[in-house]
Motif scaffolding. Structure first.
Motif, short mmCIF file in Angstrom:
data_model
loop_
_atom_site.label_atom_id
_atom_site.label_comp_id
_atom_site.label_asym_id
_atom_site.label_seq_id
_atom_site.Cartn_x
_atom_site.Cartn_y
_atom_site.Cartn_z
N SER A 1 1.25 -1.26 0.09
CA SER A 1 -0.14 -0.12 0.40
C SER A 1 0.58 1.25 -0.33
O SER A 1 2.30 1.30 -0.64
N ASP A 2 -0.22 2.46 0.09
CA ASP A 2 1.01 3.76 0.41
C ASP A 2 1.15 4.38 2.09
O ASP A 2 1.98 5.45 1.51
N ALA A 3 1.01 3.08 2.45
CA ALA A 3 1.64 3.15 4.32
C ALA A 3 2.91 3.21 4.00
O ALA A 3 3.54 2.18 3.30
N PRO A 4 3.49 4.14 4.98
CA PRO A 4 5.29 3.90 4.38
C PRO A 4 6.28 3.29 5.59
O PRO A 4 6.88 2.79 5.67
N ALA A 5 5.20 2.21 6.21
CA ALA A 5 5.54 1.37 7.42
C ALA A 5 4.58 0.26 7.06
O ALA A 5 3.38 0.21 7.21
N PRO A 6 4.77 -1.44 7.05
CA PRO A 6 6.24 -1.60 6.56
C PRO A 6 7.39 -1.12 5.57
O PRO A 6 6.43 -0.65 3.96
N GLY A 7 8.32 -0.76 4.95
CA GLY A 7 9.08 -1.29 3.78
C GLY A 7 9.69 -2.57 3.49
O GLY A 7 10.22 -2.98 4.20
#
Length: 74
Positions: free
Chosen positions: A17-23
């Motif tokens: 997704s566009d979530a910063p974490a997890p990366g």
């Protein structure tokens, strides 16, 4: 929710997704843990088997090292 408490399917969905974490670091840690676990599986299937007796000492050390590695990444 902490990453370590997530189901694998949830982790993968959030990772994509566009979530910063997890990366990338979290994904790499998961991959390393899985690799260590597979190494442990092979060592466990080898240690103590008559067929692989000549490799017993080496595989015991592989098992120790893989357990340490798994703990560092998990």
């Amino acid at each position: 929710m902490k990453l370590v408490d997530m189901k694998i399917t949830d982790f993968v969905n959030v990772l994509g997704s566009d979530a910063p974490a997890p990366g990338g670091g979290s994904a790499s840690a998961l991959a390393a843990s899985v690799g260590s676990a597979l190494t442990m599986m092979v060592a466990e299937l080898t240690v103590g088997k008559k067929k692989y007796a000549e490799y017993d000492d080496v595989m015991k050390q592989v098992l120790i090292d893989a357990k340490k590695s798994k703990c560092r990444t998990a």
